[in-house]
Design a protein around this motif. Sequence first.
Motif, mmCIF file in Angstrom:
data_model
loop_
_atom_site.group_PDB
_atom_site.id
_atom_site.type_symbol
_atom_site.label_atom_id
_atom_site.label_comp_id
_atom_site.label_asym_id
_atom_site.label_seq_id
_atom_site.Cartn_x
_atom_site.Cartn_y
_atom_site.Cartn_z
ATOM 1 N N VAL A 181 0.908 -1.179 -0.146
ATOM 2 C CA VAL A 181 -0.028 0.065 0.143
ATOM 3 C C VAL A 181 0.770 1.117 -0.089
ATOM 4 O O VAL A 181 1.640 1.451 1.020
ATOM 5 C CB VAL A 181 -1.061 -0.057 1.417
ATOM 6 N N ASP A 182 0.846 2.006 -1.079
ATOM 7 C CA ASP A 182 1.401 3.346 -1.117
ATOM 8 C C ASP A 182 0.868 4.554 -0.400
ATOM 9 O O ASP A 182 1.369 5.328 0.103
ATOM 10 C CB ASP A 182 2.068 3.474 -2.569
ATOM 11 N N GLU A 183 -0.623 4.308 -0.640
ATOM 12 C CA GLU A 183 -1.370 5.512 -0.135
ATOM 13 C C GLU A 183 -2.587 5.019 0.130
ATOM 14 O O GLU A 183 -3.408 4.087 -0.717
ATOM 15 C CB GLU A 183 -1.660 6.632 -1.113
ATOM 16 N N LEU A 184 -3.247 5.219 1.359
ATOM 17 C CA LEU A 184 -4.661 5.017 1.861
ATOM 18 C C LEU A 184 -5.364 6.018 2.501
ATOM 19 O O LEU A 184 -4.578 6.681 3.427
ATOM 20 C CB LEU A 184 -4.455 3.839 2.671
ATOM 21 N N ASP A 185 -6.263 6.689 2.037
ATOM 22 C CA ASP A 185 -7.135 7.815 2.278
ATOM 23 C C ASP A 185 -8.325 7.215 2.853
ATOM 24 O O ASP A 185 -9.435 7.131 2.170
ATOM 25 C CB ASP A 185 -7.079 8.785 1.385
ATOM 26 N N THR A 186 -8.650 7.307 4.159
ATOM 27 C CA THR A 186 -9.736 6.704 4.728
ATOM 28 C C THR A 186 -11.028 7.763 4.705
ATOM 29 O O THR A 186 -12.149 7.290 4.540
ATOM 30 C CB THR A 186 -9.696 6.339 6.262
ATOM 31 N N VAL A 187 -10.538 9.072 4.465
ATOM 32 C CA VAL A 187 -11.749 10.181 4.290
ATOM 33 C C VAL A 187 -12.216 10.221 2.787
ATOM 34 O O VAL A 187 -13.644 10.000 2.559
ATOM 35 C CB VAL A 187 -11.153 11.319 4.419
ATOM 36 N N GLN A 188 -11.129 10.082 1.683
ATOM 37 C CA GLN A 188 -11.653 9.868 0.568
ATOM 38 C C GLN A 188 -12.164 8.692 -0.068
ATOM 39 O O GLN A 188 -12.444 8.313 -0.968
ATOM 40 C CB GLN A 188 -10.492 10.608 -0.332
ATOM 41 N N LYS A 189 -11.621 7.436 0.975
ATOM 42 C CA LYS A 189 -11.838 6.178 0.656
ATOM 43 C C LYS A 189 -11.107 5.961 -0.695
ATOM 44 O O LYS A 189 -11.951 4.992 -1.605
ATOM 45 C CB LYS A 189 -13.402 6.026 0.549
ATOM 46 N N THR A 190 -9.977 6.152 -0.700
ATOM 47 C CA THR A 190 -9.120 5.564 -1.718
ATOM 48 C C THR A 190 -7.949 5.018 -1.507
ATOM 49 O O THR A 190 -7.263 5.141 -0.419
ATOM 50 C CB THR A 190 -8.579 7.084 -2.708
ATOM 51 N N LEU A 191 -7.362 4.243 -2.327
ATOM 52 C CA LEU A 191 -6.064 3.352 -2.147
ATOM 53 C C LEU A 191 -5.478 3.177 -3.357
ATOM 54 O O LEU A 191 -5.749 3.209 -4.534
ATOM 55 C CB LEU A 191 -6.591 1.921 -1.938
#
Length: 199
Positions: free
Chosen positions: A156-166
């Motif tokens: 996982v390089d990037e995980l944004d729980t607010v925008q729900k993106t990975l």
Amino acid sequence: MKTILHLFSRPSYLIGLLILAGGCDLIKETFPESDKDGKITCKVDGVEFEAAGKQGSVSIDFVVAEMLREGSSFHLTVWGVSEHNGGALAVGFRMGGYSLADIAPGTTLTDWDYDDALVGDFVGAMGGVEERSSPFADEAVLRASSNHSDLMSLTVDELDTVQKTLSGTFFFKAKDQDTGAEVEVTEGAFSNIQWTEVE
């Protein structure tokens, strides 16, 4: 030990729905690909694979991501579907764990271990490939997963729980438990994958 044999049973269903909705001209009409809507690329046995964009009623090329949560535990399924040799090919992965907070940038998952205390019953990551000879076919030509080959790596390089993106990278070997056929998925990358929360 419990195993998951049909990683992409739902995408197969979705492929069928898209075909019925779009008719025979479905493959000719393609939904514009867009990295902002999520993209998966890799090589499947050395052959380029790419799927991008959201699921559309006129496209056989799309990416879908669904997140299950129960308490803090999570189970995320991501797959891309694309036209392939007159049929359809799905490539993707599953991730599960005790908490999304445990998945920091740079986290690499390699195992797929059973734990019935989690939503989805597994922790780690598993990759899979499913091929159908025709978008109309009921049976898969190949249904292979990494939990039968014991080689999986997802970072996982990037995980944004607010925008729900990975975003991140992956590679794995997958084996069809019924036929013994093996598939190697290399140079895998997923970017801007936006998941939907499901019950």
